[in-house]
Motif scaffolding. Sequence first.
Motif, mmCIF file in Angstrom:
data_model
loop_
_atom_site.group_PDB
_atom_site.id
_atom_site.type_symbol
_atom_site.label_atom_id
_atom_site.label_comp_id
_atom_site.label_asym_id
_atom_site.label_seq_id
_atom_site.Cartn_x
_atom_site.Cartn_y
_atom_site.Cartn_z
ATOM 1 N N VAL A 6 0.672 -1.291 0.111
ATOM 2 C CA VAL A 6 0.064 0.040 0.027
ATOM 3 C C VAL A 6 0.725 1.289 -0.105
ATOM 4 N N ALA A 7 1.924 1.114 0.690
ATOM 5 C CA ALA A 7 2.827 2.422 0.985
ATOM 6 C C ALA A 7 3.446 2.637 -0.262
ATOM 7 N N GLY A 8 4.226 1.598 -0.982
ATOM 8 C CA GLY A 8 4.862 1.680 -2.121
ATOM 9 C C GLY A 8 3.853 2.382 -3.494
ATOM 10 N N GLU A 9 2.595 1.894 -3.482
ATOM 11 C CA GLU A 9 1.980 2.275 -4.564
ATOM 12 C C GLU A 9 1.257 3.920 -4.224
ATOM 13 N N ALA A 10 1.271 4.194 -2.934
ATOM 14 C CA ALA A 10 0.704 5.526 -2.728
ATOM 15 C C ALA A 10 1.873 6.440 -2.649
ATOM 16 N N GLY A 11 3.118 6.005 -2.579
ATOM 17 C CA GLY A 11 4.224 6.827 -2.593
ATOM 18 C C GLY A 11 4.508 7.382 -1.263
ATOM 19 N N GLU A 12 4.086 6.752 -0.116
ATOM 20 C CA GLU A 12 4.262 7.067 1.128
ATOM 21 C C GLU A 12 5.079 6.097 1.866
ATOM 22 N N SER A 13 5.503 6.268 3.174
ATOM 23 C CA SER A 13 5.957 5.560 3.947
ATOM 24 C C SER A 13 5.084 4.635 4.566
ATOM 25 N N VAL A 14 5.609 3.454 5.044
ATOM 26 C CA VAL A 14 4.805 2.259 5.805
ATOM 27 C C VAL A 14 4.176 3.104 7.199
ATOM 28 N N LYS A 15 4.973 4.022 7.614
ATOM 29 C CA LYS A 15 4.528 4.557 9.093
ATOM 30 C C LYS A 15 3.460 5.523 8.644
ATOM 31 N N GLN A 16 3.510 6.420 7.635
ATOM 32 C CA GLN A 16 2.452 7.251 7.244
ATOM 33 C C GLN A 16 1.172 6.478 7.032
ATOM 34 N N ILE A 17 1.286 5.385 6.201
ATOM 35 C CA ILE A 17 0.302 4.698 5.996
ATOM 36 C C ILE A 17 -0.576 4.220 7.312
ATOM 37 N N GLN A 18 0.189 3.849 8.344
ATOM 38 C CA GLN A 18 -0.283 3.282 9.736
ATOM 39 C C GLN A 18 -1.138 4.590 10.310
ATOM 40 N N ARG A 19 -0.257 5.646 10.186
ATOM 41 C CA ARG A 19 -0.848 6.814 10.880
ATOM 42 C C ARG A 19 -2.194 7.121 10.268
ATOM 43 N N TYR A 20 -2.106 7.406 8.961
ATOM 44 C CA TYR A 20 -3.554 7.441 8.356
ATOM 45 C C TYR A 20 -4.585 6.501 8.673
ATOM 46 N N ILE A 21 -4.188 5.151 8.804
ATOM 47 C CA ILE A 21 -5.277 4.305 9.291
ATOM 48 C C ILE A 21 -5.675 4.515 10.750
ATOM 49 N N ARG A 22 -4.859 4.743 11.573
ATOM 50 C CA ARG A 22 -5.136 5.292 12.890
ATOM 51 C C ARG A 22 -6.043 6.248 13.013
ATOM 52 N N LEU A 23 -6.082 7.237 12.035
ATOM 53 C CA LEU A 23 -7.433 8.060 12.084
ATOM 54 C C LEU A 23 -8.810 7.519 11.971
ATOM 55 N N THR A 24 -9.095 6.230 11.396
ATOM 56 C CA THR A 24 -10.174 5.551 11.281
ATOM 57 C C THR A 24 -10.790 4.926 12.710
ATOM 58 N N TYR A 25 -9.928 5.124 13.854
ATOM 59 C CA TYR A 25 -10.164 4.953 15.202
ATOM 60 C C TYR A 25 -10.783 6.168 15.979
ATOM 61 N N LEU A 26 -10.782 7.323 15.211
ATOM 62 C CA LEU A 26 -11.245 8.508 16.106
ATOM 63 C C LEU A 26 -12.848 8.491 16.013
ATOM 64 N N ILE A 27 -13.404 9.130 16.835
ATOM 65 C CA ILE A 27 -14.925 9.109 16.706
ATOM 66 C C ILE A 27 -15.174 10.142 15.629
ATOM 67 N N PRO A 28 -16.352 10.095 15.014
ATOM 68 C CA PRO A 28 -16.644 10.963 14.009
ATOM 69 C C PRO A 28 -16.535 12.447 14.116
ATOM 70 N N LYS A 29 -16.807 12.823 15.195
ATOM 71 C CA LYS A 29 -16.700 14.376 15.561
ATOM 72 C C LYS A 29 -15.259 14.878 15.435
ATOM 73 N N LEU A 30 -14.424 13.945 15.978
ATOM 74 C CA LEU A 30 -13.143 14.337 16.008
ATOM 75 C C LEU A 30 -12.313 14.157 14.607
ATOM 76 N N LEU A 31 -12.785 13.221 14.048
ATOM 77 C CA LEU A 31 -12.414 12.859 12.810
ATOM 78 C C LEU A 31 -12.779 13.983 11.598
ATOM 79 N N ASN A 32 -14.074 14.647 11.827
ATOM 80 C CA ASN A 32 -14.627 15.790 11.058
ATOM 81 C C ASN A 32 -13.485 17.141 11.257
ATOM 82 N N MET A 33 -13.180 17.123 12.641
ATOM 83 C CA MET A 33 -12.281 18.214 13.011
ATOM 84 C C MET A 33 -10.952 18.257 12.306
ATOM 85 N N VAL A 34 -10.371 17.022 12.175
ATOM 86 C CA VAL A 34 -9.276 16.772 11.332
ATOM 87 C C VAL A 34 -9.388 17.144 9.650
ATOM 88 N N ASP A 35 -10.403 16.785 9.348
ATOM 89 C CA ASP A 35 -11.014 17.199 7.902
ATOM 90 C C ASP A 35 -10.987 18.676 7.791
#
Length: 184
Positions: free
Chosen positions: A103-132
């Motif tokens: 996934v990281a290679g195809e996205a041009g990101e580091s593995v760590k950055q892919i993991q960070r993005y995926i961690r965002l899916t654990y936020l409650i919707p209101k906090l995730l909206n605040m990130v957006d």
Amino acid sequence: VPAIARPRPDGGYELISGHRRKRACELAGLDTMPVIVREMDDNAAVLVMVDSNIQRENILPSERAFAYKMKLEALKRQAGRPAKDNSGQVDPNFDKRRSNAIVAGEAGESVKQIQRYIRLTYLIPKLLNMVDEKKIAFNPAVELSYLKQEEQSQLLDAMESEQATPSLSQAQRLKRFSQEDKLS
């Protein structure tokens, strides 16, 4: 660029990528648009859909997070990958890299950055909206994703009453306190 569709078992077609192009054609009054029809299973369809969506210029952090998560899960389920206990199996189509590295290679990101993005899916919707909405910075949001949902809700209440968001160091302390069951 043609859209991509796959035949449905009960007849008709399912549009995999090109939903925005289809809508643009409808708005322009066009009755047809170019489409490539391919046979593909659910995992392959997810991979094509995610790859086409992730290429958009303006993609929200939450959209990127869920796209990477979907792609990672599809790669892990994809047929033809040998089981972990049988990784020595000879298969010319097998990519020996871990799914998150693919996934990281195809996205041009580091593995760590892919993991960070995926961690965002654990936020409650209101906090995730605040990130957006760029009300909470990316790195503090990743740290906050480690809080339990109830703790995230309580933090949201505190943020609203104080009209403030945590810095990275504050978010890291909140995460540590949560992990030590000392967050109140």
